[in-house]
Design an enzyme around this catalytic site. Structure first.
Site, PDB file in Angstrom:
ATOM      1  N   ASP A  63     -17.668  12.373   0.588  1.00 29.02           N
ATOM      2  CA  ASP A  63     -18.350  12.477  -0.699  1.00 29.02           C
ATOM      3  C   ASP A  63     -18.577  11.082  -1.278  1.00 29.02           C
ATOM      4  OD1 ASP A  63     -18.604  15.181  -0.736  1.00 29.02           O
ATOM      5  OD2 ASP A  63     -16.869  15.573  -2.013  1.00 29.02           O
ATOM      6  N   ARG A 111     -19.092  16.029  -8.574  1.00 22.02           N
ATOM      7  CA  ARG A 111     -17.957  15.226  -9.057  1.00 22.02           C
ATOM      8  C   ARG A 111     -18.405  13.831  -9.505  1.00 22.02           C
ATOM      9  NH1 ARG A 111     -16.146  18.580  -5.154  1.00 22.02           N
ATOM     10  NH2 ARG A 111     -14.135  19.631  -5.478  1.00 22.02           N
ATOM     11  N   TYR A 153     -24.669  16.387  -6.419  1.00 20.91           N
ATOM     12  CA  TYR A 153     -23.224  16.221  -6.257  1.00 20.91           C
ATOM     13  C   TYR A 153     -22.491  16.414  -7.585  1.00 20.91           C
ATOM     14  CZ  TYR A 153     -18.778  14.032  -5.100  1.00 20.91           C
ATOM     15  OH  TYR A 153     -17.443  13.774  -4.920  1.00 20.91           O
ATOM     16  N   ASP A 166     -17.837   9.167  -3.647  1.00 16.82           N
ATOM     17  CA  ASP A 166     -16.989   8.723  -4.748  1.00 16.82           C
ATOM     18  C   ASP A 166     -15.744   8.065  -4.177  1.00 16.82           C
ATOM     19  OD1 ASP A 166     -15.487  10.815  -3.785  1.00 16.82           O
ATOM     20  OD2 ASP A 166     -15.663  12.067  -5.561  1.00 16.82           O
ATOM     21  N   GLU A 169     -16.804  15.246   5.092  1.00 20.42           N
ATOM     22  CA  GLU A 169     -15.576  15.498   4.329  1.00 20.42           C
ATOM     23  C   GLU A 169     -15.063  16.910   4.523  1.00 20.42           C
ATOM     24  OE1 GLU A 169     -14.210  15.426  -0.359  1.00 20.42           O
ATOM     25  OE2 GLU A 169     -15.420  13.810   0.442  1.00 20.42           O
ATOM     26  N   LYS A 170     -15.990  17.848   4.731  1.00 17.11           N
ATOM     27  CA  LYS A 170     -15.599  19.248   4.871  1.00 17.11           C
ATOM     28  C   LYS A 170     -16.586  19.954   5.804  1.00 17.11           C
ATOM     29  CE  LYS A 170     -15.955  19.644   0.334  1.00 17.11           C
ATOM     30  NZ  LYS A 170     -16.747  18.475  -0.105  1.00 17.11           N
TER      31      LYS A 170
END
Length: 790
Positions: free
Chosen positions: A102, A324, A322, A104, A7-8
């Site tokens: 991530d 979030r 994690y 989610d 993701e990043k």
């Protein structure tokens, strides 16, 4: 070749470290023996703007709304084009792809949308990273899942994104245009979650302004039996005189009289009810992001965004899992990690955490360990990585402390106490008291505060007072025992206003949104569900409301106070957007989508219908504030003071669609004197080819001074001459064009109402076109050599 798409960049670097080396750094990706690792920068694709669907949408027009795409478009973000090209080239070369977003809803979508955009048909696996330490990554890499297992999660995220687009793009335009008609400047942003959140603050502020404190009186008495004294509170009967609607005594004379009556001691009191029961409070759950943000806000005064940013830093430092997460439970498989985590906390350079960790019992297994409650991620807990608190910032230390404290609590016994409730009858009046005797402090040992913090809000203080009452020390008694009245006194109290929201309490309100819904059935349904917004977006939504100047922060506690723009917007919007009922139900639907129930098509169809209905309501909305004057002609604009050749006058903000004007008298529009009532007729003919219907009692307004005037007023004025009305001589009607090449009723259909034909009229400033369906339609158009500019 296996390709990991993270993701990043920071996540990509951690994954590469855990693959077989050496790691070769390239532009936008890393090469290892086990495969190539690349990354996105969050969402590198964005949803197309309305004007990217059709250039005409660049200009905001009410008649274009709602804008509902038939085929949804995604655009490569300008700042991410280079990285997108790198990802595309690597996908072309890959044999297998590992989705490393991530764990989610949003993390699932932002990698999936790239694969969908490129029409990738290659096999895709999913790695779920709840922590970035080496052991967690390697363990997750051995347990890759088929990405198709998460299709429903992607659909839920996609439905959410498109619903937000429909509401945001259309209603922001609709109500900004309504505001412009009323002379307001700026953009009035409307959001599916943002707007009902703002409305919570606006309504709370109005409750405060309208609040009037009420004095009331309580009576406490001291009773005694052979084993000791205790206090009890008088509970009035429903039939007692001097009570308000909440059964509070508001008459001081009655309170005095009762004290005098009780002091006579003409009889003994009697224990009429004695209930004693053992109660247990199980261990508090570990944190989801929201529960962490709320507690950190209360304890340290941190705003939600700061908490999220800090938790993200701890995650990237591999110290916590994690951040979030919307889950407060833990998988059974991680119970075996507890020994190492607690040992690390025992050796930590923080006295309280070390002492608490020392007392943990690994045989204790709280309700938090529940695989059935786990989805893509679990609660936020410490990892097995050792931490040096001195190397962290003060914010990082405090957030780590809270996370570790909640984790340690899972290995403490339950809290056990005896709850006693007693009723006393004395002189035909009822007194009650309660007491609590702690049998086992258990996990609450970690949360006992010797000194209550001064920053407690009113809700906290109320809970604190109730807890003190419950902890009264009570002598040994039983039902039927007699007690003696010792003394009594009454106390004057005042009702307290609700407290303003802070960022953390507003976030708690978003999570517990069922408390604020209007519909009783919806309230019941949503009580145990998810609130509005997501764990990752709630803080951002609140922050955005502040940035857009809808909310301001005031005082040391940073209370959220609505600005004038907030009042204007919320007052203009219908209940469907300002109350959270609909939004909360949609959040429930989105959650159902993630579990495979329902379809994205059905959800978006309902969103489109909802958007269309609200756009129609927006066209009838008038944004009028206190001390403003609604235009009595078009009922959409407000009267604004202007300067003309002959001095100041008032004109409609909805000009040129409405050309209403009137004189200024002492700084106010002189509306009454400009009214010209047509009560004696129902129909007037205009030339031979058009008819204007003016209903009795409408009180159409006509300018009687030498100022700006509505063209249709002039038409009506001209017609009154045929009916022997006698207007002032200085008021001269502007002639209607009588050119032989111009017909009274033209071939041009009005694009606004789509019922009337356009007529060419000569006004003070030249020719223009207006709808023959006036006054029902006030549309006007510029003239270009005898042709209306539509």
């Amino acid at each position: 070749m296996r390709l990991y798409i993270a993701e990043k960049p920071s996540m990509g670097a951690e994954i590469a470290k855990c693959l077989t080396g050496p790691v070769q750094r390239k532009d936008g990706y890393l090469i290892t023996k086990d495969g190539i690792v690349t990354w996105a920068f969050g969402h590198i694709l964005r949803q197309a703007e309305p004007e990217e669907y059709n250039a005409k949408y660049k200009n905001w027009k009410a008649e274009d709304l709602p804008i509902i795409p038939k085929q949804w478009k995604m655009i490569i973000d300008e700042s991410c084009k280079k990285q997108f090209g790198i990802i595309k080239n690597l996908i072309d070369k890959a044999d297998e792809i590992v989705h490393a977003g991530d764990p989610d809803r949003e993390g699932q979508l932002l990698i999936d949308e790239v694969l969908d955009y490129l029409n990738c048909q290659k096999p895709v696996k999913r790695i779920l990273l709840n922590a970035l330490d080496e052991e967690s990554i390697k363990k997750a890499n051995k347990d890759l899942r088929d990405n198709r297992d998460f299709l429903n999660l992607k659909k839920s995220a996609l439905a959410r994104a498109r619903a937000d687009w429909l509401i945001g793009m259309n209603l922001s335009r609709a109500y900004t245009l309504a505001a412009r008609r009323a002379g307001k400047k700026g953009v009035f942003a409307v959001g599916r979650v943002k707007t009902p959140t703002l409305a919570l603050v606006v309504r709370r502020e109005r409750e405060l302004k309208d609040f009037k404190p009420v004095d009331y009186f309580t009576i406490k008495a001291i009773f005694a039996n052979e084993n000791g004294e205790f206090s009890a509170t008088w509970k009035p009967k429903d039939t007692q005189a001097g009570l308000d609607f909440e059964n509070r005594s508001i008459d001081e004379n009655i309170a005095k009289a009762l004290i005098g009556k009780f002091a006579q001691k003409t009889e003994a009191g009697k224990i009429t009810a004695y209930q004693k029961a053992q109660k247990k409070e199980v261990q508090r759950l570990p944190f989801s992001l929201s529960s962490l943000q709320v507690l950190a806000g209360k304890k340290y005064g941190y705003d939600p965004q700061l908490v999220l940013d800090t938790a993200q830093k701890l995650y990237e430092k591999k110290l916590t899992t994690y951040p979030r997460s919307d889950c407060e439970y833990l998988p059974q498989s991680q119970f075996s990690d507890a020994k190492i985590i607690l040992q690390n906390l025992y050796n930590i350079n923080e006295k309280q955490l070390a002492n608490w960790a020392k007392k943990c019992d690994l045989k204790t297994k709280s309700r938090a360990w529940n695989d059935k409650k786990i989805t893509a991620h679990h609660a936020i807990i410490p990892t097995k990585v050792k931490v040096n608190l001195m190397s962290l910032t003060i914010e990082e230390r405090n957030i780590y402390f809270l996370i570790a404290q909640a984790y340690i609590a899972q290995f403490y016994p339950v809290h056990i106490y005896d709850q006693t409730k007693i009723s006393i009858e004395y002189m035909q009046e009822l007194f009650v008291t309660s007491g609590r005797v702690v049998k086992q402090m258990g996990w609450k040992e970690l949360y006992v505060q010797n000194n209550k913090e001064k920053s407690l809000n009113e809700d906290d203080k109320k809970e604190d007072n109730e807890e003190k009452e419950e902890q009264n020390s009570l002598p040994l008694m039983k039902k039927g025992d007699e007690v003696e009245y010792v003394k009594g006194e009454y106390d004057k109290k005042s009702t307290k206003p609700p407290t303003r929201f802070t960022s953390s309490t507003l976030l708690a309100g978003m999570k517990d949104i069922h408390k604020y819904v209007k519909d009783v059935e919806v309230k019941k349904k949503l009580k145990d569900i998810y609130g509005i917004g997501t764990e990752a977006t709630r803080a951002t939504i609140i922050e955005d409301l502040v940035k857009r100047n809808f909310l301001q922060l005031e005082g040391k506690k940073k209370y959220l106070v609505p600005t004038q723009s907030a009042y204007i917007l919320i007052d203009a919007l219908p209940d469907e957007m300002t109350y959270p009922d609909s939004t909360a139900v949609w959040e429930d639907y989105l959650h159902s989508l993630s579990e495979g129930q329902g379809t994205i098509e059905e959800f978006l169809a309902k969103q489109a219908e909802f958007t269309q209905n609200l756009c129609i309501k927006a066209t009838k909305t008038v944004l009028v504030q206190e001390h403003e004057y609604k235009c009595p002609r078009c009922n959409q604009g407000i009267l604004v003071k202007r300067k003309g050749k002959n001095g100041e006058f008032w004109g409609c903000s909805n000009f040129p669609n409405c050309r209403m004007t009137c004189n200024d008298v002492d700084g106010k529009p002189d509306i009454e004197k400009t009214k010209f009532k047509f009560n004696n007729y129902r129909q007037m003919s205009y030339n031979n080819s058009d008819k204007n219907y003016i209903k009795s009692g409408q009180n159409e307004i006509f300018q009687q001074d030498n100022q700006l005037i509505s063209a249709w007023d002039l038409i009506a004025r001209e017609n009154t001459k045929k009916m022997n009305f006698a207007p002032k001589e200085k008021f001269s009607a502007m002639p209607i064009e009588k050119n032989k090449n111009t017909k009274a009723t033209s071939k041009y259909l009005c694009t606004r109402c789509k019922e009337g034909n356009l007529r060419r009229i000569r006004g003070k400033n030249g020719w223009f076109w207006a709808c023959s369906n006036y006054p029902h339609c006030t549309a006007t158009y510029d003239d270009n050599n005898g042709i209306p500019v539509i």
